[in-house]
Design an enzyme around this catalytic site. Structure first.
Site, short mmCIF file in Angstrom:
data_model
loop_
_atom_site.label_atom_id
_atom_site.label_comp_id
_atom_site.label_asym_id
_atom_site.label_seq_id
_atom_site.Cartn_x
_atom_site.Cartn_y
_atom_site.Cartn_z
N HIS A 109 -57.85 66.54 30.14
CA HIS A 109 -57.17 66.70 28.86
C HIS A 109 -57.71 67.91 28.11
O HIS A 109 -58.67 67.79 27.35
CB HIS A 109 -57.36 65.44 28.02
N GLY A 198 -62.34 55.92 25.30
CA GLY A 198 -61.19 56.20 26.15
C GLY A 198 -60.06 55.28 25.78
O GLY A 198 -58.99 55.72 25.37
N PRO A 199 -60.26 53.96 25.89
CA PRO A 199 -59.27 53.04 25.34
C PRO A 199 -59.20 53.29 23.82
O PRO A 199 -60.21 53.15 23.12
CB PRO A 199 -59.85 51.66 25.68
N ASP A 239 -54.48 60.81 16.64
CA ASP A 239 -53.31 60.02 16.24
C ASP A 239 -53.25 58.71 17.00
O ASP A 239 -52.88 57.68 16.45
CB ASP A 239 -52.03 60.82 16.50
N ILE A 271 -49.37 65.43 17.76
CA ILE A 271 -48.83 65.30 19.13
C ILE A 271 -49.49 64.10 19.79
O ILE A 271 -50.70 63.93 19.74
CB ILE A 271 -49.14 66.56 19.96
N HIS A 346 -51.65 68.03 26.42
CA HIS A 346 -52.51 66.88 26.13
C HIS A 346 -53.32 66.44 27.36
O HIS A 346 -54.54 66.36 27.30
CB HIS A 346 -51.67 65.70 25.63
N ARG A 440 -71.23 23.69 19.79
CA ARG A 440 -71.20 24.71 18.71
C ARG A 440 -72.30 24.45 17.69
O ARG A 440 -72.88 25.39 17.14
CB ARG A 440 -69.83 24.76 18.03
N SER A 467 -66.70 27.02 11.26
CA SER A 467 -66.20 26.35 12.47
C SER A 467 -67.01 26.76 13.70
O SER A 467 -67.29 25.95 14.57
CB SER A 467 -64.73 26.71 12.71
N GLU A 494 -60.90 40.10 14.98
CA GLU A 494 -61.64 39.84 16.21
C GLU A 494 -61.88 41.11 17.02
O GLU A 494 -62.97 41.34 17.53
CB GLU A 494 -60.89 38.82 17.08
N ASP A 553 -54.73 21.30 16.88
CA ASP A 553 -54.22 22.65 16.62
C ASP A 553 -53.25 23.11 17.71
O ASP A 553 -52.46 24.03 17.50
CB ASP A 553 -55.36 23.66 16.44
N HIS A 557 -54.08 27.37 20.33
CA HIS A 557 -55.51 27.39 20.05
C HIS A 557 -56.36 26.85 21.21
O HIS A 557 -57.58 26.82 21.10
CB HIS A 557 -55.80 26.59 18.77
N ARG A 604 -65.97 22.05 20.47
CA ARG A 604 -65.80 21.59 19.09
C ARG A 604 -66.32 20.17 18.96
O ARG A 604 -66.85 19.76 17.94
CB ARG A 604 -64.31 21.62 18.73
#
Lengths: 746, 746
Positions: A109, A198-199, A239, A271, A346, A440, A467, A494, A553, A557, A604
């Site tokens: 690139h 990269g991502p 962008d 671009i 690009h 948890r 929670s 998240e 839920d 969920h 849970r």
């Protein structure tokens, strides 16, 4: 503060460096036959006023290069002009290293490095404080190229700055097998690269994490007489990054936190791969950042407005209570007469013909991969400067250590990543008599126990703290006014949370970030979790509500395919503890694996403390919890994880009553089990025993590996349902009865 | 336009309905002993001016209820007052249905329905056009509860409006096994619910898709004399949705597209699960939406400012070139004296004591699950009204059909979902002599062939159209000025893209949305893809660059665990075609599966057209491509998918030369193969043959199922690398040689 005046200092250094290298005659380049008359000295007045919607001026760079360029010579000294000429030459060096590397690889690139070379140069040559010979020096400024595809920009800068990781040979090996210059920046391949990008959008969120780490450590450790933690985080995003939701998440919370030492450059080149951003991206980015609580600045001419870039950085540093977005309007592929400002520059090599045309256009007479001597010489000072920056800091730390012994020890642990001796003794242990509890909640006991012994432990939840049970009770909230605290409130973000934690983890080896949401919502942050695994960031993912056991839920969920999807991901540990001891074991493993993230799937619902579970067992990934056979040949082996281990144990009790020999195995972490010796694995799951049954409240796919062709995997291969948990377990057949029925059929 | 005057029309109807029911004495409620004197008539002047940062006024509802409330009686007629009293009673009916259902289930989210009941009432009773007896009437207004946890709001509204799907018995069965009122809204459980929401941010993005579909169909089919497509999309989203990146992605592109008939209500209640949004969410949401190109309105008193809500909707409808965000400041759990405006009312039952206190506070003397007669009577008109709305539209369509025969036929196909007879003949076929090509290019041939015969096919890419090869050449871009076109430019917004496609798919059975990015970036949109699978939206996911075969971009861009992660997901087809015929087969399957999404993993690199591949084979999921054995007992079975099927075929050729009998099997879609009869599966993969080898450029986990305990899975259980593709294949051992070596060892 020292940092806020560093631009001026750096500029002064530039001036010195230039004058110390005397003659500038090399700045006047030979004009190739047929080329345009262009000198890099003259180039500095090449200005191009550009409107935000600049379609009318698409050919600006070439037009400008062809136009007569009047000079207002009287107002500037010759020395300043020579300095700027050198700057321009340095910028073109960066551009052509990128052009040539992409051309040789015939892949990559070039567009971004050509457009962003000015800000790149100013950052690495004039602004940033780093030590090229120790890329891991703690107090360095951090730089993140969020638009990671433009990595040749960063490689060129690291090369010029004197990092050993990017020699000229490495640049010539761009994108080749085994090279240190892969197609996107990878921190684990190239010292000097802070994070893997990269991502799109990940990098800017990593940068928020880096800036959070600085802010937190500064608040915890700085003293009125010794600001031992003091550096900036710079990021370039494009962008593409701006369109990604993760970027908005991370920037919204960065604005909330007021991370004043985070300075982002938005490469506004209009671009993207599909063409002009007009086709899909017409929002007012600066206004959005204003709304997010950022300070915003617009550099209208990012191609040649070097002083505007410098002034913007000064302004950004002066704003201490907000992060700053500097929108820098640039031309992608700047300098390429026929491809600049188009998507064609690009992500592909320019091609030999256009490379030649660009050389002519920018007045660059050199062969490929050439760094002019005066540029080498100019940049060479960074090695000595970096060494003295680090030495100064070391001296400062020595003073700090004398005066603030305990704080210094803690900071040292964070900087080095060395775990305090005996830390693991803090982990709670349980007996079958200990009260039943949800894992948890047991997780929270572990987190709070560890917080007392691990100075780098910090984290929180995406608006589910009560929670996920993630609050550290001895600490308050990390907020704008209380950045020394360790409970991080990520909001319902998240994806941003995961990437921010990657940034925290990669800031200092001793920082141990954890983050939390419902296990099913790992889907929202999967791209960030994958980067944790790839970039070796030992983030601890505390994922509760890990099955249909959450009940009412309903299917949105209730995770089903999530365990297997992480078991298949490289370099990550998927742990699903069954009770207190296994939860403690999971934390022991997670803390010890600093280069491999851990996902803890937690219930849970309440679970009993089982006989036979242990921390040591968890460390092996799979182990025998109970057995009434001898000679490693039980009639039946039952395997389970997490909340279903209890069901396996119950079924085993029933089956043993009928005279069968039954072994119960906890397969709490497949990855760790696979790493054990063949002997150990055979001792737990002997090949000769074909009657094997697994039970897990999730997809059965993958369990064939352990139950074999003659065994049976009990699980859930459909979406969940909304109802009380007990009812769903029964309806779906995740019961001891199902095991007993299956056992009879085997 | 009819729609823009619907508020007034509806209000007129309200007036009629009220006066037709005569006495309003029931509006004056008995004041329970010890309760506050409160009448719902007086309640209408209960105003509560609330600042955006309203901490000082936390107790507003209760304080207001206790305060003396002066009335400006002279300015209003008695009839108008009575109407508003009825409105308030209706709103309280909604509130108490939610309170009582959550209480009975002892699980659920009362806070949102209590706060949003006013906007819910106004939408369903005064504004929206729908037919309760035909929830699938094409031209209905769509409503999406993006904050899906508040689903009792929607169930109460559907019940009052007369939908058969939500009887009182269903409300009493809230969140129970097999009920039609699950814990989050599920379109496949409850007719009248348009989309599945709950995972935050998805719903508002679905709504963008619904609005896109309306805009597109209106532009394609409306005539100056017959606006046959004409409806609105309404959505309620909360603070949680607003924090999610997907919401920003979807709203940014909605602003770009100028979707004027999309009207979003932002339930600005300042409370999320972790407490006041001050702890993590302090951005200026309205300013952000301004920046995104939306029209924004602020209703400061969403609790009792009914006229303000109505005026905002009128204003939103008047703005035709922009979507509108109506920020409605509300009190979560409005009416609960001790829990309103706190997180405790968000996701738990109020508890008997607080339910009683709320009954007293709001003056609600009725037993649980009671709908006062005048409320029943008032709402009952919607059945007749809905029937006549649909009848009117049917008449309009009959006229349309007479005059615009071809368009009518096309629209009918989109409305009904019936595929044109013989559509599958458009699929291209290939012979081994056809030129080698990348399956991404073959995919484009299929898409363009299908575009000619499927009127509902539309879609695009997340800024990778030229890499994913997704452009429909016969069409232009869907843009603000050209909404009749079918190439959708999503920008770099994968997550938003997936959810928008879910909305498109669920708008009309005959709309077939496809969307595209690199396969690895399914990680960015996994939550939306999972919702496709759950909510039975037959979206086609065109995922190119499906392995290390993409080469130099490196591990961030190379999927490894992605195939298995989708194979484990319920109700989705993971297809990895090997060549032209298999790509055509994948499209045939994808088009036919309208209630199950398909993911197509496609190669970047060229692949030969193989002998033995077929569309029919793909439809079976797994089939024999070549074999030189007889009697269903080859010496060896080689299995492959996608780009590795060629490698398996080559290895088979070599092994056959040594005298072995070798079968080559394409396992292009595991899910379809599993659905075949046991006989068929045995005919392809006989259990007696234990020498089975699989090859696939991805994680080996899961392949044990097919290769068995004595076979071997060749794959990649590490992250990829940046280098030319051929080199990586060789280094990772994804080669015919590896197969031959493995075959010898078996």
């Amino acid at each position: 503060m020292a940092a806020s005046s560093s631009v001026n200092a750096a500029q002064a250094i530039v001036g010195l460096a230039v004058s110390s290298h005397g003659s500038h005659s090399a700045d006047r380049v030979a004009v190739p036959a047929g080329g345009f008359a262009l000198s890099s000295l003259a180039g500095r007045s090449l200005t191009c006023s550009r409107s935000p919607r600049f379609q009318q001026q698409r050919r600006c760079p070439r037009q400008a290069s062809r136009a007569a360029r009047p000079r207002a010579a009287a107002v500037e000294t010759l020395e300043a002009a020579a300095t700027e000429a050198l700057v321009e030459k340095s910028i073109n060096t960066i551009r052509f290293l990128a052009i040539d590397a992409v051309e040789k690889a015939n892949s990559g690139h070039p567009g971004l490095p050509m457009g962003c070379a000015p800000m790149g140069h100013i950052l690495y040559d004039e602004v940033m404080r780093y030590n090229p010979k120790n890329p891991y020096w703690f107090n360095r400024d951090r730089f993140v190229l969020s638009a990671g595809h433009g990595c040749m920009l960063q490689y060129a800068l690291l090369h010029l700055a004197g990092y050993d990781s990017v020699q000229m040979e490495d640049i010539k090996q761009f994108r080749q097998w085994g090279s240190r210059t892969p197609g996107h920046p990878e921190n684990f391949e190239t010292p000097g690269v802070e994070v893997t990008t990269g991502p799109l959008g990940q990098g800017v969120a990593n940068a928020v994490g880096l800036a959070l780490a600085e802010r937190h450590l500064a608040a915890r450790f700085n003293k009125p007489d010794n600001e031992i933690v003091d550096h900036y985080t710079y990021v370039i995003l494009g962008d593409g990054c701006q369109m990604e939701g993760i970027a908005n998440e991370a920037c919204s919370i960065a604005g909330h936190w007021g991370l004043g030492k985070l300075i982002a450059f938005y490469d506004d080149n209009h671009i993207s791969i599909d063409g002009d951003t007009e086709i899909a991206f017409t929002e007012d980015v600066s206004a959005r950042f204003d709304a997010l609580g950022w300070h915003t600045i617009w550099v209208k001419n990012g191609n040649t407005g070097y002083d505007d870039i410098r002034a913007a950085i000064r302004e950004a540093k002066a704003v201490k209570d907000k992060p700053t977005l500097i929108k820098v309007t640039t031309t992608i592929g700047y300098g390429s007469p026929n491809k600049a400002n188009s998507y064609s520059v690009h992500g592909s090599a320019l091609g030999a013909k256009e490379v030649d045309a660009t050389r002519q256009n920018l007045g660059w007479p050199y062969e490929p991969f050439h760094v002019p001597e005066e540029i080498k010489s100019h940049w060479s000072r960074h090695v000595a400067e970096g060494a003295s920056l680090e030495a100064e800091w070391n001296a400062k730390f020595a003073e700090y250590e004398k005066k603030y012994k305990e704080d210094a020890a803690e900071l040292k642990a964070i900087v080095s990543g060395e775990l305090p001796a005996g830390w693991e003794k803090a982990l709670p242990t349980y007996t079958p008599e200990s009260p039943a509890d949800a894992t948890r909640n047991l997780s929270q006991q572990n987190l709070n126990a560890l917080a007392k012994v691990l100075p780098g432990l910090l984290g929180g939840s995406a608006d589910l703290a009560s929670s996920n049970m993630t609050l550290l009770k001895m600490f308050g909230d990390f907020q704008k006014g209380t950045p020394e605290e360790r409970n991080v409130r990520f909001g319902v973000r998240e994806h941003g949370m995961g990437a921010i934690c990657n940034g925290i983890a990669l800031h200092s080896p001793g920082l141990l970030p954890y983050c939390a949401t419902f296990f099913v919502f790992t889907d929202y942050m999967r791209a960030a979790i994958r980067i944790s695994a790839l970039c070796e960031a030992g983030v601890i993912y505390v994922m509760t509500h890990d099955s249909i056991g959450l009940g009412e839920d309903g299917p949105t969920h209730q995770p089903i395919e999530h365990l297997i999807s992480f078991r298949a991901m490289p370099n990550i540990l998927m742990l699903r503890p069954a009770d207190g001891n296994e939860t403690a074991g999971a934390y022991k493993v997670a803390v010890l694996n600093r280069k491999r993230p851990s996902v803890l799937a937690l219930s849970r619902q309440k679970l009993p403390q089982l006989a036979g579970t242990s921390i040591e067992g968890v460390e092996k990934g799979g182990y025998i919890v109970s057995d009434n056979s001898s000679g490693n040949k039980p009639d039946l082996i039952l395997m389970g994880t997490g909340s279903e281990l209890e069901i396996a144990a119950k079924a085993a009790d029933e089956l043993r009553k009928t005279g069968k020999t039954v072994r119960v195995v906890s397969l709490v972490c497949w990855e760790l089990f696979e790493e054990q010796s063949d002997e150990y694995k055979e001792s737990v799951l002997p090949a000769a025993v074909t009657a094997k049954i697994s039970i897990e409240a999730g997809a059965t796919l993958g369990w064939e590996k352990y139950v074999g062709g003659k065994g049976k995997a009990i699980g859930i291969d459909r979406f969940g349902a909304s109802a009380p948990a007990g009812r769903i377990y029964k309806e779906f057949g995740i019961t001891a009865d199902s095991i007993i029925t299956a056992a009879k059929s085997l």
